[in-house]
Scaffold this active site. Structure first.
Site, PDB file in Angstrom:
ATOM      1  N   GLU A 412       0.805  -1.226   0.000  1.00 24.58           N
ATOM      2  CA  GLU A 412       0.000   0.000   0.000  1.00 24.58           C
ATOM      3  C   GLU A 412       0.833   1.269   0.000  1.00 24.58           C
ATOM      4  OE1 GLU A 412      -2.729  -1.010   3.263  1.00 24.58           O
ATOM      5  OE2 GLU A 412      -4.201  -1.389   1.696  1.00 24.58           O
ATOM      6  N   GLU A 488      -4.555 -10.206   0.017  1.00 23.96           N
ATOM      7  CA  GLU A 488      -5.298 -10.177   1.280  1.00 23.96           C
ATOM      8  C   GLU A 488      -6.752 -10.429   0.925  1.00 23.96           C
ATOM      9  OE1 GLU A 488      -4.584  -6.601   3.648  1.00 23.96           O
ATOM     10  OE2 GLU A 488      -2.514  -6.545   2.948  1.00 23.96           O
TER      11      GLU A 488
END
Ligand code: GAL
Length: 956
Positions: A412, A488
């Site tokens: 991220e 994820e």
């Protein structure tokens, strides 16, 4: 005035070039651990002006100072803990200075001496005998200093000044606690003359021929590599890569982690080395290992110990790997930094594919999934080289681990030249592995396309290559050739996750979809030493993200949460289908990548009313990976449960060669004719003997100890329903007044009617309970038969959490025996780890101590149950159709009001939730909500229940 080093230094200074990490037990060169108690002083100014005097033996290394009485832990997810003004950090910058003295061991003659720090968070200036060695940055990467010329003749004094905040903080914004200090080991290493500076043994397996090759790079004079098992003894030349034919070898894979152990030797040093021969490729759009397509049944792992934070012991690492393997994981993503290297050695040995992820996250600079602010470090020229070096430091440290099959630059952080530089560098340095990075949606520099928390339908579209095109046509074309992995998914926060089975089906259907990594392994709570589980905000921090830190498959003390059993069942590499067991066969599906089933056994058990009457164990046939077969039920099994006046069930367990249970299943094959109440039957003696409301209340009280009955539509909010979730259903449910129903009981001549209405709204739930006495048998007191219907008037809300009744009880029931799904809790989209049969649990096992109290513990699919109290009362229930039961020592309101598990005390109150219908739970705390087919609407419910005094049989 030049900037101070903690704001200026983006790369470590004074350090040795990065190299492969070698455990001290793997080399015969001398090593001195400097772990243990150090002198310490602490202040809040980075210039050290308020440090005060050293306190002797005041802190443990490795460790975090916030967990040893200095400063406070703080938890934030996306947000940085201070204003974004890179590279500046607040003046209030907690700073700890560590000091210890040591003596260089005798016999370290010649060569060099290095000082290694395996991890210091976040920036440190290191001084030995008054000489500054340099500055470390990159919290979860090692630094080594050559201290040879600085050692004094007498004792040595090492001083390490560590700062909580530094320029490096701007690239370390992972979703975790801000914790500082020397949190991994410090070691003094003797590097004898002619020792091995660095080496890389890259072992390849050629699937077509079964031959192994090692490409060996060594930075050492005259090194010899020997693997007696392979009959191999090779002289290596420094500076050039030698390609060594190893002949036929057994390949390494997560399922069969074959390692060869050998020695790399020079005149000055011998190092134990291990080879895992394997070839990682993308072939025809799929990731393959040794030519076999891989399906990642993975988990994201942060390093965590509730007492010591990210300072984790070797024992904790071993437990994690053992638990992962025992629960059918085959892969782990080191979210979001390089783990302690010892962990990687465990993955090599046990067989886990690893995504090794670099220490980079700049999440707080992202505006959304696709855009970041222009200040994002990954867009800044001055960060390109420091971040490239972080990648290099990780790759050089970890390159000898066969378990690592994918490199990731971080998490991220968006796209930018710094990330590109990391990926380009590793692509050149190590083309033998693949690259993955979710943060650059173009996937330009990676070999695998990845996303996180993608809803099922979008994942299906990806499986069918129907994804939305990327704006850049060239990037889109490249991305469409790539395999897809969910780095994820299924956020294991609190009760849930739901929707896992549906993902698994998609992975099984579309070859492009190669699995994913559950978020995440363990609830990262802090136990201050008294067993309480604390989360964000519990340390007086103003800025924090609450219990979002608790979203793991393990509770903070590593007790598995129910979700772990569910994941284990869904991930099982062997599936057993018992649908036709009555007809004498079961279906077996081998979902392994390489293993056939010859080394597995199947344990059969026949039960009558829960008692084992026959068991037998047999070897499974060598069913090849990917294939299915019908397996005959051993004759004795069905004979033992030939229809009789009992519930007959067949149970199977599949065991690995090591005796570990891989999966289990069970089915009822026969039940007594009168066992189940007919779903559509009428009350036994309806009409003639309907009890009045008052009689019914008295009957319920004396038979069951019922204190009150409250119809219930609401559930104590689960994390997946709460307001931060992607689908904040609890907000909707509260607006609909579900949490505030008021009840009006009417006792009439034909039973009890309860009108339940939310404040200020016009719809209501109408619950009708009619009852008749059941005749006593054999001297026992009679029971009651109830007919319960629940229906709605007006316009009830479209979705409901549940429909049922809360029963407050006066007796302290402490055990539940049931026929239904178990042994664990189950909701419509969870409980895959449960099987149907007879189960028993004590009060404590009936509730799940989620960090943030919420709905939990319901046992689903219950047809019969016996509740037993400590005083000797026992009541049996038979239901005309499966219901869910949750027996708890708290009311729903008490559960909903508590914010920590330790606020809930266990007294003598007991509450039974009789749940006639329940909504799924989804995974919206981060990800998609409840799938449509698991949502619950306002649908009329009906059940007949027979209650009778039960045999008292408390064993728990
Ligand atoms: C992801 C992130 C993880 C974690 C998770 C939510 O976006 O990569 O680090 O924050 O969400 O628990």
């Amino acid at each position: 005035m030049s900037a101070p080093y903690w704001e200026a230094t983006l790369v470590p200074t004074g350090v040795e070039p990065p190299r492969s990490w070698v455990a001290v037990d793997d080399t015969d060169a001398g090593a001195l651990s400097l772990d243990g108690r150090w002198d310490f002083r602490y202040g809040r100014r980075a210039d050290g002006s308020d440090l005060g005097d050293f306190v002797p033996d005041a802190i443990t290394v490795p460790g975090h100072w916030q967990l040893q009485g200095h400063g406070q832990p703080q938890y934030t997810n996306v947000r940085y803990p201070f204003a974004l003004n890179s590279p500046h950090v607040p003046e209030d910058n907690p700073t700890g200075e560590y000091r210890r003295s040591f003596a260089v061991p005798a016999g370290w003659d010649g060569g060099r001496v290095l000082l290694r720090f395996d991890g210091v968070d976040s920036c440190a200036r290191i001084t030995l005998n008054g000489h500054e060695l340099g500055v470390s940055t990159g919290s979860r990467l090692p630094v080594e200093f050559d201290v040879t010329d600085l050692l004094s003749d007498g004792g040595q004094e090492l001083v390490v000044r560590v700062h909580q905040w530094s320029a490096g903080t701007y690239v370390e914004d992972q979703d975790m606690w801000w914790l500082s200090g020397i949190f991994r080991s410090v070691t003094l290493l003797h590097r004898p003359a002619d020792s091995i500076r660095d080496f890389w043994l890259n072992a390849d397996f050629e699937p077509a021929t079964g031959l192994g090759t090692v490409t060996a790079e060594v930075d050492a004079p005259a090194a010899v590599l020997s693997f007696p098992e392979l009959g191999l003894e090779a002289e290596l030349t420094a500076g050039t890569a030698s390609s060594i034919d190893c002949g036929p070898v057994e390949p390494w894979s997560a399922e069969r982690p074959r390692l060869y152990t050998g020695v790399l030797r020079t005149a000055g040093e011998s190092i134990t080395v291990r080879l895992g021969f394997r070839r990682v490729r993308v072939e025809q759009g799929q990731i393959t290992v040794n030519g076999n397509p891989v399906l990642f049944r993975g988990v994201n792992r942060h390093e965590w110990d509730a007492r010591t934070g990210r300072a984790v012991s070797a024992a904790v690492m071993a437990t994690d790997v053992e638990l992962m393997k025992a629960n059918n994981f085959n892969a782990v993503r080191t979210a979001h930094y390089p783990p302690h290297p010892h962990f990687l050695g465990l993955c090599d040995a046990a067989g886990l594919y690893v995504i090794d992820e670099c220490d980079l996250e700049t999440h707080g600079y992202l505006i959304d999934e696709f855009t970041s602010t222009p200040e994002n470090p990954v867009l800044q020229p001055e960060w390109v080289e420091p971040l490239r070096q972080r990648m290099q430091r990780m790759v050089e440290r970890d390159k000898n681990h066969p378990s690592i099959i994918l490199w990731s630059p971080g998490n991220e952080s968006g796209a930018g030249p710094a990330v590109d530089a990391m990926l380009e560098w590793v692509g050149r340095r190590d083309p033998s592995r693949l690259r993955i990075y979710e943060g650059d949606k173009s996937s330009r520099h990676v070999d695998v396309y990845s996303l996180m928390y993608t809803p099922h339908e979008k994942v299906r579209a990806l499986g069918e290559y129907r994804e939305e095109p990327h704006a850049d046509a060239a990037a889109d074309e490249h991305r469409r050739t790539l395999p897809f992995v969910l780095v994820e998914y299924v956020h294991a926060m609190g009760l849930g996750p739901g929707g896992l089975s549906e993902y698994d089906e998609l992975f099984a259907t579309y070859p492009r979809l190669q699995g994913g990594f559950v978020w995440e392994w363990i609830d990262m709570c802090i136990d201050p030493g008294d067993g309480r589980w604390l989360y964000g905000g519990d340390f007086g921090e103003e800025l924090h993200d609450g219990n979002f830190v608790a979203d793991g498959l393990l509770l903070p003390d590593r007790t598995p949460s129910p979700a772990l059993a569910d994941v284990k069942a869904v991930f099982s590499p062997i599936r057993v289908d018992l649908a036709n067991v009555k007809d004498g066969s079961i279906g077996v599906h081998n979902r392994h990548e390489v293993l056939d089933l010859a080394e597995f056994t199947i344990a059969w058990r026949a039960e009558l009313d829960g008692e084992c009457v026959f068991q037998v164990q047999e070897q499974l046939p060598p069913l090849p990976a990917g294939e299915s077969m019908e397996l005959a039920v051993p004759a004795g099994v069905l004979a033992a449960v030939a229809p009789g006046p009992a519930i007959a069930s067949v149970h199977v367990r599949i065991l690995s060669g090591a005796g570990l249970e891989v999966t289990r299943n069970a089915a009822i094959v026969a039940r007594p004719a009168d066992h189940a109440l007919a779903a559509d039957g009428a009350l036994a003696t309806a009409g003639s003997a309907l009890l009045s409301g008052a009689e019914l209340e008295r009957g319920l009280e004396s038979l069951w100890g019922v204190h009150s009955l409250s119809p219930r539509l609401w559930r104590a909010p689960i994390d997946n329903d709460r307001s931060f979730s992607w689908q904040p259903r609890d907000d909707f449910w509260r607006k609909a007044g579900l949490d505030q129903l008021t009840h009006r009981h009417e006792n009439g001549p034909e039973g009890i009617t309860i009108h339940s209405t939310p404040p200020g709204l016009e719809w209501s739930l109408v619950t009708r309970i009619a009852g008749t006495p059941l005749p006593a048998t054999g001297g026992a007191t009679g029971g009651l038969e109830l007919d319960i219907t629940q229906d709605f008037t007006g316009e009830p809300p479209e979705h409901l959490p549940q429909i049922g009744l809360d029963v407050a009880l006066v007796d302290d029931y402490c055990q539940l025996d049931w026929l239904g799904l178990g042994p664990g809790e189950g909701y419509p989209d969870t409980g895959q780890g449960n099987t149907f049969g007879r189960h028993q649990a004590g009060l404590q096992q009936l509730t799940t101590p989620y960090v943030y109290p919420q709905e939990n513990g319901a046992r689903a699919g219950v047809e019969w149950a016996r509740m037993s109290s400590a005083q000797g009362r026992a009541v049996e229930l038979r239901a005309s159709r499966p219901v869910s039961l949750a027996l708890r020592p708290w009311s729903t309101e008490e559960l909903a009001q508590a914010t920590h598990g330790f606020e809930l005390e266990v007294g003598t109150d007991r509450h039974l939730s009789l749940i006639l219908a329940s909504s799924g739970v989804g995974t919206a705390s981060c990800g998609p909500g409840i799938l449509d087919h698991y949502a619950l609407g306002a649908v009329k419910q009906q059940v007949r229940l027979q209650l009778s005094p039960g045999r008292q049989d408390v064993t728990a």
